[in-house]
Scaffold this active site. Structure first.
Site, PDB file in Angstrom:
ATOM      1  N   GLY A 164       0.808  -1.213   0.000  1.00  0.00           N
ATOM      2  CA  GLY A 164       0.000   0.000   0.000  1.00  0.00           C
ATOM      3  C   GLY A 164       0.834   1.252   0.000  1.00  0.00           C
ATOM      4  N   HIS A 165       0.178   2.367   0.329  1.00  0.00           N
ATOM      5  CA  HIS A 165       0.850   3.663   0.343  1.00  0.00           C
ATOM      6  C   HIS A 165       0.264   4.483   1.489  1.00  0.00           C
ATOM      7  CE1 HIS A 165       2.474   7.510  -0.929  1.00  0.00           C
ATOM      8  NE2 HIS A 165       3.164   6.899  -1.863  1.00  0.00           N
ATOM      9  N   PRO A 166       1.096   5.193   2.241  1.00  0.00           N
ATOM     10  CA  PRO A 166       0.574   5.958   3.377  1.00  0.00           C
ATOM     11  C   PRO A 166      -0.275   7.154   2.977  1.00  0.00           C
ATOM     12  CG  PRO A 166       2.914   6.403   3.061  1.00  0.00           C
ATOM     13  CD  PRO A 166       2.574   5.259   2.163  1.00  0.00           C
ATOM     14  N   THR A 167      -0.216   7.546   1.696  1.00  0.00           N
ATOM     15  CA  THR A 167      -0.908   8.745   1.247  1.00  0.00           C
ATOM     16  C   THR A 167      -2.278   8.484   0.643  1.00  0.00           C
ATOM     17  OG1 THR A 167       1.176   9.883   0.825  1.00  0.00           O
ATOM     18  CG2 THR A 167      -0.733  10.707  -0.352  1.00  0.00           C
ATOM     19  N   PHE A 168      -2.444   7.303   0.028  1.00  0.00           N
ATOM     20  CA  PHE A 168      -3.670   7.020  -0.727  1.00  0.00           C
ATOM     21  C   PHE A 168      -4.372   5.778  -0.209  1.00  0.00           C
ATOM     22  CE2 PHE A 168      -0.475   8.583  -3.883  1.00  0.00           C
ATOM     23  CZ  PHE A 168      -0.996   9.855  -4.050  1.00  0.00           C
TER      24      PHE A 168
END
Length: 369
Positions: A227-231
């Protein structure tokens, strides 16, 4: 006819292993006449598994389009030969530690005073100055030092190395980019320049987002798995027969995703209506989406979502590219001119100039005998 915008430039590439030679390979692909300077014992990358005769997988990749000159830099005759080559060279590439440059009398100051036209490119592990300038390092150790390894892996797991040598390939690319800028500068001034980069500086550049985010939030960086911490939603999702990767970078794309999986209710749910809320509730959202995907295959969802404005694709191993129809259209894999090599296809540069990709016209050189 091969496109060679750097034709006429003479490069002496005294680098070894992966990062420096990759920078030289970029210049060679673009048409520069690159001579690889190899010590009699051979470049260590020749023995990096798996082996292909007197080459290796890595050696084939980072030394294509180069000629070879074996020189013993520890001998007077070898240094005399190097200096003869330097008289007509435009560019000299090294990845020697500072102490070795001094011992061989090939520091930037010494060579650029002797050859004012020379562009000197130096790639190191930790930079040309500072307390760690003489410290050796490899891609993985510098990934650890710059936080890349800390960021890579599952949230509840241990840090792991990124699966691709991002610092080697990245630093080599920066080296080539710096050399191209120095060539333009020399065209204005008539004088060479010193171009320096390192794995360490490349690693710092790669974690730019995380450094900026920490300054804003004060929160420590975390591992996000796929995953991604922003999206959110962003990452790997199960389908009926395998995994798919979905990336949602805006509220508009999220609405499209919800429509395609027949869950338009999620788009108006206060828990998920905005990206900030989706990030805060990404675990429950992930479960909702996987529940909607479980009735169809990964191929079905990749095609359906991708053709309807939602970034999504299959999760496959690199060797799947050999049969990927999109690769055949863009022509990224180029034939290896060495017909006896087990390596038949090599990725070219990921750029085209006037619709043409720079060719691999010469295979990585065999070891001098």
């Amino acid at each position: 006819m091969a496109i060679k915008p750097l034709e006429g430039l003479k490069v002496l590439d005294a680098t070894s292993n992966i990062a420096g030679p990759y920078g030289g390979a970029i210049l060679a692909d673009l048409g520069a006449d690159v001579i690889k300077i190899e010590v009699p014992s051979g470049d260590p990358s020749r023995s990096m598994a798996p082996i292909d005769g007197d080459k290796s997988a890595y050696f084939n990749i980072v030394n294509r389009n180069k000629d070879l000159r074996q020189i013993n830099l520890k001998s007077p005759d070898g240094m005399a030969e190097l200096n003869t080559l330097l008289e007509s060279a435009d560019i000299f590439l090294t990845n020697f530690l500072p102490d070795r440059l001094v011992a061989l009398h090939i520091t930037p100051d010494e060579l650029m005073n002797k050859y004012p036209h020379l562009i000197f490119g130096n790639l190191t592990s930790y930079g040309a100055t500072g307390v760690d300038a003489s410290t050796p390092g490899y891609d993985a150790t510098v990934q650890a030092r710059t936080g890349i390894m800390y960021l890579t892996g599952e949230p509840d797991g241990r840090p792991v190395r990124a699966g691709v040598s991002v610092l080697d390939i990245g630093a080599g690319t920066w080296l080539a980019m710096g050399i191209l800028a120095a060539v333009i500068e020399r065209g204005k001034t008539g004088k060479g320049s010193l171009v320096e980069t390192s794995l360490y500086e490349t690693g710092i550049s790669w974690v730019s987002y995380h450094l900026a985010a920490h300054q804003i939030s004060g929160a420590p960086s975390v591992r996000s798995g796929a995953g991604h911490p922003t999206f959110a939603p962003y990452g790997i999702f199960k389908t009926s027969d395998g995994d798919i990767c979905i990336g949602v970078g805006s509220d508009g794309v999220f609405v499209k995703l919800c429509e395609q999986i027949n869950r338009s209710d999620l788009a108006i749910d206060p828990l998920y209506a905005t990206n900030v809320n989706r990030v805060a509730n990404k675990s429950t959202l992930h479960a909702e989406i996987e529940s909607a995907l479980e009735g169809e295959s990964a191929i079905y969802w990749a095609k359906k979502l991708g053709s309807n404005g939602v970034p999504a694709d299959l999760v496959v191993p690199p060797e799947a590219l050999f049969s990927d129809e999109q690769e055949k259209e863009v022509g990224m894999l180029l034939p290896n001119p060495d017909k006896e090599s087990a390596v038949k296809w090599i990725p070219g540069l990921p750029i085209k100039i006037n619709g043409e990709r720079p060719e691999i016209y010469r295979s990585a050189p065999h070891k001098s005998t």
